[in-house]
Design a protein around this motif. Structure first.
Motif, PDB file in Angstrom:
ATOM      1  N   TYR A  91       3.372  -3.560   8.368  1.00 20.64           N
ATOM      2  CA  TYR A  91       3.463  -4.615   7.364  1.00 20.64           C
ATOM      3  C   TYR A  91       3.753  -4.025   5.979  1.00 20.64           C
ATOM      4  O   TYR A  91       4.567  -4.564   5.224  1.00 20.64           O
ATOM      5  N   ASP A  92       3.104  -2.910   5.665  1.00 20.07           N
ATOM      6  CA  ASP A  92       3.375  -2.236   4.391  1.00 20.07           C
ATOM      7  C   ASP A  92       4.830  -1.783   4.305  1.00 20.07           C
ATOM      8  O   ASP A  92       5.452  -1.876   3.242  1.00 20.07           O
ATOM      9  N   HIS A  93       5.366  -1.292   5.414  1.00 21.30           N
ATOM     10  CA  HIS A  93       6.776  -0.901   5.441  1.00 21.30           C
ATOM     11  C   HIS A  93       7.663  -2.101   5.144  1.00 21.30           C
ATOM     12  O   HIS A  93       8.641  -1.991   4.391  1.00 21.30           O
ATOM     13  N   LYS A 105       6.931  -4.773   3.403  1.00 24.97           N
ATOM     14  CA  LYS A 105       6.830  -5.097   1.975  1.00 24.97           C
ATOM     15  C   LYS A 105       7.640  -4.125   1.126  1.00 24.97           C
ATOM     16  O   LYS A 105       8.291  -4.535   0.160  1.00 24.97           O
ATOM     17  N   LYS A 106       7.612  -2.838   1.482  1.00 18.70           N
ATOM     18  CA  LYS A 106       8.366  -1.841   0.718  1.00 18.70           C
ATOM     19  C   LYS A 106       9.864  -2.070   0.832  1.00 18.70           C
ATOM     20  O   LYS A 106      10.603  -1.925  -0.155  1.00 18.70           O
TER      21      LYS A 106
END
Length: 75
Positions: free
Chosen positions: A58-60, A62-63
């Motif tokens: 999920y962080d990927h 967003k990035k």
């Protein structure tokens, strides 16, 4: 007249966007798989590992969205 560039422009090319689209797809699929697998896992440690992987994917996502939205402009 040819102008010589002193620095490389800070832009995303169509090829960059194609790569980001692929990377986004891989991470989105992995995120969905982790979220689904959590519902079927019975072991607490496995659930924690799947949850950590889900957060990472999920962080990927967003990035990648931020990179495309900002046009790779670093502040």
């Amino acid at each position: 007249m040819n102008k010589e560039m002193k620095t490389v422009p800070n832009i995303l090319t169509t090829k960059d966007l194609d790569y980001l689209k692929d990377i986004f797809g891989w991470n989105h699929t992995a995120y969905k798989l982790m979220e689904d697998a959590i519902n079927y896992a019975n072991d607490k440690d496995v659930c924690e590992c799947l949850n950590n992987a889900s957060i990472m994917f999920y962080d990927h996502l967003k990035k990648i969205i931020k990179l495309v939205k900002d046009g790779n402009n670093e502040e």
